[in-house]
Design a protein around this motif. Structure first.
Motif, mmCIF file in Angstrom:
data_model
loop_
_atom_site.group_PDB
_atom_site.id
_atom_site.type_symbol
_atom_site.label_atom_id
_atom_site.label_comp_id
_atom_site.label_asym_id
_atom_site.label_seq_id
_atom_site.Cartn_x
_atom_site.Cartn_y
_atom_site.Cartn_z
ATOM 1 N N GLY A 529 0.763 -1.114 0.051
ATOM 2 C CA GLY A 529 0.043 0.159 0.144
ATOM 3 C C GLY A 529 1.084 1.453 0.130
ATOM 4 O O GLY A 529 2.121 1.215 -0.416
ATOM 5 N N ASN A 530 0.305 2.267 0.617
ATOM 6 C CA ASN A 530 1.182 3.876 0.383
ATOM 7 C C ASN A 530 2.204 3.712 1.518
ATOM 8 O O ASN A 530 2.253 2.385 2.383
ATOM 9 C CB ASN A 530 0.226 4.627 0.833
ATOM 10 C CG ASN A 530 -0.357 4.743 2.370
ATOM 11 O OD1 ASN A 530 0.476 4.605 3.239
ATOM 12 N ND2 ASN A 530 -1.617 4.664 2.223
ATOM 13 N N ALA A 531 3.360 4.529 1.293
ATOM 14 C CA ALA A 531 4.566 4.416 2.229
ATOM 15 C C ALA A 531 4.257 4.219 3.621
ATOM 16 O O ALA A 531 4.862 3.488 4.584
ATOM 17 C CB ALA A 531 5.453 5.356 1.980
ATOM 18 N N LYS A 532 3.349 5.152 4.113
ATOM 19 C CA LYS A 532 2.978 5.189 5.750
ATOM 20 C C LYS A 532 2.543 3.563 6.096
ATOM 21 O O LYS A 532 2.971 3.220 7.192
ATOM 22 C CB LYS A 532 1.932 6.329 5.804
ATOM 23 C CG LYS A 532 1.694 6.491 7.479
ATOM 24 C CD LYS A 532 0.856 7.654 7.524
ATOM 25 C CE LYS A 532 0.681 7.903 9.005
ATOM 26 N NZ LYS A 532 -0.338 9.001 9.294
ATOM 27 N N GLN A 533 1.587 3.125 5.210
ATOM 28 C CA GLN A 533 0.817 1.750 5.551
ATOM 29 C C GLN A 533 2.053 0.725 5.612
ATOM 30 O O GLN A 533 1.960 -0.040 6.633
ATOM 31 C CB GLN A 533 -0.379 1.712 4.673
ATOM 32 C CG GLN A 533 -1.127 0.312 4.948
ATOM 33 C CD GLN A 533 -2.238 -0.060 3.935
ATOM 34 O OE1 GLN A 533 -2.734 0.895 3.171
ATOM 35 N NE2 GLN A 533 -2.436 -1.068 3.831
ATOM 36 N N ARG A 534 2.803 0.846 4.687
ATOM 37 C CA ARG A 534 3.947 -0.332 4.450
ATOM 38 C C ARG A 534 4.583 -0.225 5.871
ATOM 39 O O ARG A 534 4.968 -1.231 6.752
ATOM 40 C CB ARG A 534 4.891 -0.149 3.588
ATOM 41 C CG ARG A 534 3.851 -0.497 2.131
ATOM 42 C CD ARG A 534 4.864 -0.765 1.143
ATOM 43 N NE ARG A 534 5.901 -1.793 1.311
ATOM 44 C CZ ARG A 534 7.048 -1.491 0.837
ATOM 45 N NH1 ARG A 534 7.720 -0.626 0.508
ATOM 46 N NH2 ARG A 534 8.043 -2.489 1.166
ATOM 47 N N ARG A 535 5.169 1.322 6.399
ATOM 48 C CA ARG A 535 6.003 1.598 7.647
ATOM 49 C C ARG A 535 5.363 0.904 8.909
ATOM 50 O O ARG A 535 5.865 0.203 9.610
ATOM 51 C CB ARG A 535 6.420 2.912 7.867
ATOM 52 C CG ARG A 535 7.069 3.087 9.057
ATOM 53 C CD ARG A 535 7.142 4.537 9.288
ATOM 54 N NE ARG A 535 6.048 5.397 9.390
ATOM 55 C CZ ARG A 535 5.529 5.472 10.436
ATOM 56 N NH1 ARG A 535 5.854 4.905 11.410
ATOM 57 N NH2 ARG A 535 4.122 5.950 10.532
ATOM 58 N N ILE A 536 3.874 1.326 9.152
ATOM 59 C CA ILE A 536 3.365 1.069 10.382
ATOM 60 C C ILE A 536 3.122 -0.585 10.473
ATOM 61 O O ILE A 536 3.297 -1.111 11.604
ATOM 62 C CB ILE A 536 1.841 1.932 10.277
ATOM 63 C CG1 ILE A 536 1.866 3.376 10.228
ATOM 64 C CG2 ILE A 536 0.796 1.317 11.303
ATOM 65 C CD1 ILE A 536 0.582 4.099 10.166
ATOM 66 N N VAL A 537 2.771 -1.119 9.314
ATOM 67 C CA VAL A 537 2.518 -2.525 9.499
ATOM 68 C C VAL A 537 3.754 -3.276 9.600
ATOM 69 O O VAL A 537 3.766 -4.325 10.380
ATOM 70 C CB VAL A 537 1.863 -3.136 8.081
ATOM 71 C CG1 VAL A 537 1.625 -4.776 8.109
ATOM 72 C CG2 VAL A 537 0.294 -2.403 8.006
ATOM 73 N N LEU A 538 4.918 -2.829 9.155
ATOM 74 C CA LEU A 538 6.274 -3.430 9.245
ATOM 75 C C LEU A 538 6.656 -3.394 10.840
ATOM 76 O O LEU A 538 7.113 -4.284 11.356
ATOM 77 C CB LEU A 538 7.492 -2.713 8.672
ATOM 78 C CG LEU A 538 7.514 -3.029 7.226
ATOM 79 C CD1 LEU A 538 8.564 -2.126 6.683
ATOM 80 C CD2 LEU A 538 8.188 -4.542 7.109
ATOM 81 N N SER A 539 6.274 -2.132 11.506
ATOM 82 C CA SER A 539 6.527 -2.124 12.683
ATOM 83 C C SER A 539 5.803 -2.749 13.725
ATOM 84 O O SER A 539 6.215 -3.468 14.572
ATOM 85 C CB SER A 539 6.031 -0.534 13.372
ATOM 86 O OG SER A 539 6.544 -0.142 14.493
#
Length: 751
Positions: A529-539
């Motif tokens: 998804g968008n960059a922010k969603q990819r960072r949050i889910v990774l975290s």
């Protein structure tokens, strides 16, 4: 500092003010007030200021003469405007007593002859300022008081409005003197005001409101006050329902002012006034501006100490109705953005149309009303009312705007009243049930607002997640896997991350929904998804992996390729989370880690090349160093430790990511304590670097390491000083800086 004007300009102003020819003054007025003459306005203002500074008496006389003697209405209008701009209260004391007497007599004669109501309105302000400065200087002007009393009691609507406007603007000093000079004529003035409040002329009515409020201290007698207040309330409803509704705003604003000015007098009537204001605000036929103004009266009373008992005595039904008014505003000004990219409330939307300011202002007013009502009624009454509103009207409504407004209400009340909400019977359980339902709402903005609520750092949210964490984990997982809107997915992931950071480590295992959660998160990451969603889910995935590594390790074979790809992302936050994921996999994913080791080392090497490039990249490289350290600790059989371990050591100490710094500096202590040969190097060649790292960490206190780690470092330094041959230690000392040797000295002096 006094302004300086050229002598030539001073002479010119004197000549014009002394002349019987008014042409120059007419030109001055055109420069000041004619839009087509704007280019000359600055010079005209300078001229006027020079007149005021050097010839105030002549200026007052000249302008007054033009106001009272010119046959042209525009000239009289402009003369009045100019007088107001130079402030007659400042000019009047500069006049000689003889000139003052002549102007006073001439003014009264002029007022009886003026035909323009517009000029009279300007003249009323001039007169009120002049009268106020006269009475402030302990002088009197009984003739004008008699004239005003006569005018307000006359049949001439122009003079009635004029006198009311003068009364409405008199200063406090003047009001006190007026009270003494009336000598039993208070009832006459009272009767005149009552008649004006019932006038068919709305401008007279509005002027009467202002006059009554300004002179209300004259009517402090219970009967007089009761009669005048009743007349005001009748008049305000007449203005509201009449054809002149535009005048309602000015009249009602005076009522609001009265509440703040005389709360003691108003106290017996406040309950009725709340009801009257509520009836106006509930009227579907009024404008939003009128509804807002009516509620300002309620808020003005709610803020008064004198009204506390009154507010406390209002019935539950009345309080419910009061809360519904601002809620209607929230519902009215919520717009459907149509694509799910809107925020959870009107105030957050990026609107481009001209109505944005109006919408945002109305929304903010609604929120302000809710907050002030909460303060006025207290947590016990408010929580009961909110429970009724949420469960009976808003959260289960078929209208998505009502549901959205309900979430907004819940969010605002929970900020201050979380304790009472949690303790109230059934409140938490009932609301949690509805929030979980709203996670799957048919409207994007409602789902978005529900997930946003669950990220608020308030006791209500924290308690809900603690008691119903298994339901929330399931709901977050479902949203990640099924919601079709990327903005909602992002917010759901963010709420889940907040939950994971604040939940107990064993909670996920206690209920093993961990498998389901990790599957949904892995799928979400792969969807890119968008960059922010990819960072949050990774975290989030990293947190679950850390806490549930017994379950997580079987996913690492699929997770590691994703992390390797993320290490090359342009977003530094994504790269940081990717490096953290590698560090976690290195700790707990032994069976699946070895096949990726070479690619991982290459990816970490690339991240470490960016070290010192920027603060954001430094934080990323700190995590990469930590990942390399864990590989050196747990995967020695898969790497060349003689190069990898010294490479890891060269990046220490870590200073940007303090959490990773504490992990790595603890690991360094552990390796030194067991005399790790790969760390120490051939002939203890790395010992100087190790000691330098220890000293720098110790100097920073508990910022870069835990207290236990610092204590262990100090102990290890003493052991090294005791056990290393003196010639070797002297070589090490020579390699250290003067500051480092000074820091090391206390550990050497003990032996």
């Amino acid at each position: 500092m006094e302004p300086k004007f050229p002598l030539e300009l001073q002479s010119e102003t004197f000549r014009i003010l002394s002349s019987n020819d008014d042409t120059a003054m007419e030109i001055l007025f055109s420069h000041l007030y004619d839009p087509q003459q704007n280019q000359n306005q600055s010079q005209a203002l300078t001229f006027l200021q020079c007149c005021k500074h050097h010839h105030p008496d002549l200026l007052m006389i000249k302008l007054f003469f033009l106001l009272t003697s010119s046959p042209e209405i525009p000239t009289r209008t402009n003369a009045a405007r100019a007088l107001l701009s130079v402030q007659p209260a400042e000019l009047w004391p500069k006049l000689r007593p003889q000139a003052q007497s002549r102007l006073q007599a001439h003014f009264i004669n002029y007022l009886t002859e003026e035909t323009s109501i517009h000029v009279l309105r300007l003249a009323s302000t001039i007169l009120s300022q002049t009268v106020s400065v006269i009475y402030k200087s302990q002088q009197h002007w009984n003739e004008i008081i008699d004239f005003l009393l006569s005018s307000v009691n006359s049949n001439d609507e122009k003079l009635i409005e004029f006198s009311l406007l003068v009364f409405s603007s008199l200063s406090n000093d003047c009001r006190l003197s007026l009270a003494k000079s009336l000598n039993g004529r208070v009832r006459l003035l009272h009767s005149s005001f009552l008649a004006s409040l019932t006038s068919r002329n709305p401008t007279v009515q509005v002027a009467a409101f202002a006059a009554v409020v300004n002179l209300i201290s004259l009517f402090s007698d219970n009967q007089l006050f009761h009669e005048v207040l009743r007349a005001m309330m009748v008049a305000v409803f007449a203005l509201l329902h009449g054809f002149e509704r535009s005048h309602f705003k000015s009249a009602f604003a005076e009522l609001v002012k009265l509440v703040s000015a005389e709360p003691v007098l108003l106290k017996p009537y406040m309950s009725d006034m709340v009801l009257d204001a509520l009836q106006i605000a509930e009227n579907c036929g009024v404008t939003e501006e009128t509804r807002r103004l009516a509620f300002e009266l309620v808020l003005a009373m709610a803020e008064l100490k004198e009204s506390e008992q009154v507010m406390a005595s209002l019935s539950h039904e009345m309080v419910v109705r009061l809360f519904i008014v601002p809620m209607k505003t929230l519902v009215l000004y919520v717009k459907d953005d149509g694509n799910g990219n809107g925020a959870d409330c009107a105030a957050d939307r990026k609107m481009e149309d001209p109505e944005k300011e109006k919408v945002d202002g109305a929304y903010e007013f609604g929120i302000k009303c809710l907050k002030k009502l909460c303060v006025a009624f207290g947590e016990t009454k408010v929580v009961g009312v909110v429970y009724e509103l949420l469960t009976n009207y808003y959260l289960d409504s078929t209208d998505w705007k009502m549901r959205l407004a309900g979430i907004t209400l819940l969010s605002e009340i929970a900020k201050d009243f979380s304790d009472e909400m949690v303790m109230k019977d059934n409140f938490l359980e009932e609301i949690v049930f509805r929030i979980l339902k709203l996670f799957q709402d048919s409207h994007v903005q409602v789902r978005l607002a529900a997930f946003t609520l669950m990220e608020m750092p308030i006791i209500f949210v924290q308690t809900a997640q603690l008691l119903y964490h298994h339901r929330f984990v399931h709901a977050f997982s479902a949203a990640l896997g099924s919601d079709g809107d990327n903005k909602v997915k992002e917010q759901a992931a963010s709420a889940m991350l907040y939950f994971l950071k604040n939940t107990l480590p064993e909670s996920l295992l206690l209920y093993q929904n961990a498998d389901n959660l990790m599957n949904k998160m892995l799928s979400s990451i792969q969807d890119k998804g968008n960059a922010k969603q990819r960072r949050i889910v990774l975290s989030a995935f990293n947190i679950v992996s850390q806490r549930c590594h017994e379950v997580a390790h079987k996913y690492f074979a699929n997770y590691l390729p994703i992390l390797l790809e993320a290490c090359t992302d342009k977003n530094s936050e994504i790269k940081e989370e990717a490096a953290r994921g590698i560090r976690i996999c290195a700790e707990f994913g032994t069976p699946n880690f070895k096949p990726f080791i070479n690619m991982i080392l290459s990816a970490l090497s690339n991240l470490l090349k960016d070290r010192n490039a920027s603060n954001s990249e430094n934080a990323t490289s700190d995590v990469a160093v930590s990942a390399l350290g864990r590989i050196c600790e747990f995967h020695r059989d898969s790497i060349d430790v003689t190069t990898a371990v010294p490479a890891w050591l060269s990046f220490l100490p870590l200073k940007d990511d303090l959490a990773e710094a504490k992990i790595m500096h603890e690991q360094l202590c552990s390796m030194v304590a067991r005399l790790d040969t790969a760390l120490l190097g051939a002939g203890n060649q790395n010992l100087t670097k190790i000691i330098a790292v220890f000293l720098e960490v110790i100097e920073k206190g508990d910022k870069l390491a835990t207290e236990e780690t610092i204590t262990q470092m100090k102990s290890l330094l003493r052991q090294l000083a005791q056990n290393i041959p003196s010639n070797t230690f002297e070589t090490i000392l020579l390699s250290l800086s003067a500051q480092q040797r000074e820091l090391l000295l206390p550990f050497l002096s003990s032996f």
